[in-house]
Enzyme design. Structure first.
Site, mmCIF file in Angstrom:
data_model
loop_
_atom_site.group_PDB
_atom_site.id
_atom_site.type_symbol
_atom_site.label_atom_id
_atom_site.label_comp_id
_atom_site.label_asym_id
_atom_site.label_seq_id
_atom_site.Cartn_x
_atom_site.Cartn_y
_atom_site.Cartn_z
ATOM 1 N N HIS A 1 4.618 -6.106 10.721
ATOM 2 C CA HIS A 1 3.900 -4.827 10.432
ATOM 3 C C HIS A 1 2.061 -4.631 11.940
ATOM 4 O O HIS A 1 1.733 -5.501 12.491
ATOM 5 C CB HIS A 1 3.199 -5.089 9.215
ATOM 6 C CG HIS A 1 2.183 -3.339 9.112
ATOM 7 N ND1 HIS A 1 1.514 -2.886 9.713
ATOM 8 C CD2 HIS A 1 2.823 -3.015 7.889
ATOM 9 C CE1 HIS A 1 1.963 -1.478 8.806
ATOM 10 N NE2 HIS A 1 2.392 -1.505 7.666
ATOM 11 N N GLY B 1 4.373 2.386 -0.348
ATOM 12 C CA GLY B 1 5.196 2.653 -1.072
ATOM 13 C C GLY B 1 6.250 2.373 -1.898
ATOM 14 O O GLY B 1 6.980 1.703 -1.694
ATOM 15 N N GLN C 1 0.885 -1.368 0.174
ATOM 16 C CA GLN C 1 -0.252 0.184 0.162
ATOM 17 C C GLN C 1 0.493 1.190 0.048
ATOM 18 O O GLN C 1 0.654 2.458 -0.882
ATOM 19 C CB GLN C 1 -1.283 -0.276 1.297
ATOM 20 C CG GLN C 1 -1.703 -1.439 1.233
ATOM 21 C CD GLN C 1 -3.163 -0.955 3.015
ATOM 22 O OE1 GLN C 1 -2.050 0.050 3.756
ATOM 23 N NE2 GLN C 1 -4.305 -2.272 2.368
ATOM 24 N N GLU D 1 6.481 7.403 6.438
ATOM 25 C CA GLU D 1 5.813 6.769 7.454
ATOM 26 C C GLU D 1 7.125 6.123 8.468
ATOM 27 O O GLU D 1 8.072 7.114 8.659
ATOM 28 C CB GLU D 1 6.551 5.513 6.697
ATOM 29 C CG GLU D 1 4.976 5.140 5.390
ATOM 30 C CD GLU D 1 5.244 3.897 4.878
ATOM 31 O OE1 GLU D 1 5.864 3.217 5.013
ATOM 32 O OE2 GLU D 1 4.365 4.101 2.920
ATOM 33 N N ARG E 1 9.154 -0.315 12.599
ATOM 34 C CA ARG E 1 7.685 -1.235 12.956
ATOM 35 C C ARG E 1 8.491 -2.113 13.934
ATOM 36 O O ARG E 1 7.558 -2.485 14.949
ATOM 37 C CB ARG E 1 8.180 -1.894 12.184
ATOM 38 C CG ARG E 1 7.148 -1.386 10.556
ATOM 39 C CD ARG E 1 7.208 -2.552 9.376
ATOM 40 N NE ARG E 1 6.686 -1.493 8.106
ATOM 41 C CZ ARG E 1 6.471 -1.684 7.591
ATOM 42 N NH1 ARG E 1 7.153 -2.002 6.547
ATOM 43 N NH2 ARG E 1 5.869 -0.966 6.220
ATOM 44 N N ARG F 1 13.285 -3.907 8.231
ATOM 45 C CA ARG F 1 13.360 -2.931 7.372
ATOM 46 C C ARG F 1 12.572 -1.824 7.662
ATOM 47 O O ARG F 1 12.379 -1.770 8.304
ATOM 48 C CB ARG F 1 12.532 -3.912 6.119
ATOM 49 C CG ARG F 1 12.480 -3.673 4.972
ATOM 50 C CD ARG F 1 12.062 -3.910 3.317
ATOM 51 N NE ARG F 1 10.574 -4.417 4.137
ATOM 52 C CZ ARG F 1 8.977 -3.192 4.255
ATOM 53 N NH1 ARG F 1 9.294 -2.654 3.363
ATOM 54 N NH2 ARG F 1 7.984 -3.890 4.823
ATOM 55 N N HIS G 1 4.796 -10.088 8.264
ATOM 56 C CA HIS G 1 4.917 -8.769 7.669
ATOM 57 C C HIS G 1 6.009 -8.906 5.952
ATOM 58 O O HIS G 1 5.645 -9.082 5.020
ATOM 59 C CB HIS G 1 4.832 -7.549 7.849
ATOM 60 C CG HIS G 1 3.931 -6.326 6.871
ATOM 61 N ND1 HIS G 1 3.167 -6.197 5.476
ATOM 62 C CD2 HIS G 1 5.747 -5.228 5.870
ATOM 63 C CE1 HIS G 1 3.990 -5.132 5.343
ATOM 64 N NE2 HIS G 1 4.977 -4.261 4.911
ATOM 65 N N GLU H 1 11.950 -10.127 -2.200
ATOM 66 C CA GLU H 1 11.891 -9.767 -0.728
ATOM 67 C C GLU H 1 12.787 -11.144 -0.379
ATOM 68 O O GLU H 1 12.795 -11.492 0.611
ATOM 69 C CB GLU H 1 10.578 -10.048 0.043
ATOM 70 C CG GLU H 1 10.409 -10.535 1.242
ATOM 71 C CD GLU H 1 9.216 -10.177 1.766
ATOM 72 O OE1 GLU H 1 8.069 -10.264 0.826
ATOM 73 O OE2 GLU H 1 8.726 -10.305 3.167
HETATM 74 C C1 SIN Z 1 3.016 0.493 4.301
HETATM 75 O O1 SIN Z 1 2.385 0.605 3.333
HETATM 76 O O2 SIN Z 1 2.319 0.182 5.732
HETATM 77 C C2 SIN Z 1 3.547 -1.123 3.886
HETATM 78 C C3 SIN Z 1 4.793 -0.631 3.075
HETATM 79 C C4 SIN Z 1 5.980 -1.968 3.535
HETATM 80 O O3 SIN Z 1 6.188 -2.028 4.395
HETATM 81 O O4 SIN Z 1 7.162 -0.625 3.119
#
Ligand code: SIN
Length: 529
Positions: free
Chosen positions: A241, A50, A48, A116, A288, A384, A349, A373
């Protein structure tokens, strides 16, 4: 027997980018892509957020992106790789735009950049909340225009062909000659002989069952490489995630992009407290690993099953414009964003490790490359940084392509045996496979999750050994089908995750073992949360 010049296993961003580049540059050579399921079904399609890259030179810099990546990776990134990927990133993105991928623009026409977790600047290029979908669309369109790209959907790569399959081969280094591939419709196994083979087969979230990944993410590329004796590294670093939509069900889970927190959403526990500030000054936008562990700790403290994302203070019209898929999904679950909080939990994730490759994407097996991946490049280290994965896939697909331009790899004259399944029988009872897959997923969730301990990892290892023996027995005696191959691959990758977890004696990034914490407490006299 099918012969090709370049075999690419997987049709996500990594595989398609490589295939398009090879096919355009070598119009007289054949590029064969095998992919299980539909041609667009991949982890890429579900990305989602980017692609992270430096596009705002006034505020941002390569140096800042490098520092953020190194910090998230917690000391285990390969600095040279980080520098290379981040500096190459914008070029690869411009190329993707030339091929027709559309990224959101601001009112002045400049690429719009989101934020993010773990990023000190806005640098995430996106297409609403469907970035991966848009990239996949553009790449497939491009691939279809090239007559020397042979795309084989519903073809499952079962095993790489190496000396192991050649009875009279004598060599001091293992080479790859292609792959045995199952036509998922007929069940026949095709021998594909290729000058070079690239694994671009994606991730493994299905090993945990509860995952943001689609059903196809069963670690096939890593498992095949492992059986071919390629070096595999950093498998203990599974990224969870923090915010998968909680709907009380087992299995695949809808992702609530980190970009939603970048947009201003707040995390609240069951008591309504905004807890992240207690864990990290960056709060909701910490990396994360930190956010997932904080959520895990809140859930355990309060005995809750989920925490919440609070968007009620945000401009909902703007939110719906930025995140149409997320808004629609919430609406379909009866969540009214202006007054309800979104229930979320962490879910498996991304795997930060995988098949070890050098800067050209070469694995330790001759003529075998890997990107995306399933590869371990050294970019991610122990954790990551958000949106660095599509970037890595684009850059490494390009590096592999450049390597092929520099060193033309000639066809081998070696003769390869056909797949031998004499004496196998059809598996009558398919439920047995589903049962074993569920058992494996439960074991991984229970003993190999966000917080681990040596005793639990040992327990998982013992249970897995039994499952391995049972699976191999089924594999040897029966005609292959997709579930059987996936189970076998998932057992292999689970084994690597557990084994490499047991070998890690200190906590880093996404890896957290209670026993390492106790050791640290003893030597330094403090608990390091
Ligand atoms: C996200 O949109 O939170 C996932 C993006 C990612 O895993 O890099």
């Amino acid at each position: 027997m099918v012969e090709t010049n370049f075999l690419v296993i997987g049709s996500g961003v990594a595989g398609l980018t490589l295939a398009v580049k090879l096919a355009s540059t070598f119009p007289n050579k054949r590029v064969t892509i095998v992919t299980k399921s539909n041609e667009s079904e991949s982890n890429t399609k579900y990305a989602q957020g980017g692609v992270a890259a430096v596009f705002n030179a006034e505020e941002d810099s390569f140096q800042k992106h490098i520092i953020d990546t190194l910090q998230a990776g917690d000391g285990l990134c390969d600095k040279k790789v980080v520098e290379m990927v981040i500096k190459e990133g914008p070029k690869r993105l411009y190329e993707l735009m030339e091929w027709g991928a559309r990224f959101d623009r601001d009112t002045s026409g400049k690429v719009a950049l989101g934020r993010e977790g773990g990023h000190s600047e806005d640098r995430v290029l996106h297409h609403k909340d469907m970035t991966g979908f848009e990239i996949e669309r553009a790449l497939l369109e491009k691939a279809h225009q090239l007559s020397n790209v042979i795309l084989l959907p519903h073809h499952f790569a079962v095993d790489l062909i190496t000396e192991h399959h050649l009875l009279d081969a004598k060599t001091d280094r293992i080479s790859c000659y292609g792959a045995y591939v199952m036509d998922q419709i007929s069940g026949n196994i095709i021998t594909i002989k290729s000058d070079t083979t690239t694994l671009a087969a994606g991730g493994l979230g299905q090993v945990y069952g509860h995952t943001t990944n689609p059903a196809v993410a069963t670690g096939d590329g890593i498992a095949m490489a492992y059986r071919a004796k390629a070096r595999i590294k950093d498998m203990e670093f599974i990224q969870f995630h923090p915010t998968a939509l909680y709907d009380g069900k087992e299995g695949a889970s809808f992702l609530i992009s980190e970009a939603v927190r970048g947009f201003g959403a707040l995390l609240r526990n069951g008591k309504g407290e905004r807890f992240m500030l207690r864990y990290d000054p960056r709060a909701e936008l910490a990396s994360r690993d930190i956010v997932s562990r904080a959520i895990d700790s809140e859930l355990k403290k309060l005995g809750d099953t989920c925490v919440y994302l609070d968007c009620t203070h945000l401009n909902i019209a703007e939110f719906e414009h930025e995140f149409p898929t997320i808004s629609e999904t919430c609406k379909s679950k009866g969540i009214i964003l202006s007054k309800d909080w979104i229930p979320v939990v962490p879910a498996a994730h991304y795997v930060c490790g995988g098949v070890e490759v050098d800067v050209h994407g070469r694995t330790s097996v001759l003529n075998l490359f890997a990107c995306g991946e399933c590869s371990r490049t050294g970019l991610h280290g122990a954790n990551r940084l958000a949106s660095n994965s599509l970037l890595e896939a684009l850059v490494y697909a390009h590096n592999i392509f450049e390597y092929h331009c520099k060193y033309s790899l000639s066809s081998s004259t070696i003769s390869i045996p056909y797949w031998n399944d004499e004496g196998v029988v059809f598996l009558e009872e398919h439920k047995i496979l589903q049962k074993k897959i569920k058992k494996l997923q439960k074991l991984m969730r229970r003993y190999v999750g966000i917080l681990r301990s040596n005793a639990e990892l040992q327990k998982a290892s013992t249970e897995l050994d039994k499952l391995y023996v049972e699976t191999e027995r089924l594999y040897q005696k029966h005609k292959l089908n997709t579930s059987l191959c996936e189970l076998r691959n998932m057992v292999n990758v689970a084994h690597m995750i557990i084994d490499q977890s047991l070998s890690r004696t200190e906590n880093r990034g996404g890896y957290f073992n209670m026993d390492n914490l106790i050791k640290k407490t003893k030597s330094y006299g403090k608990i390091d949360h």
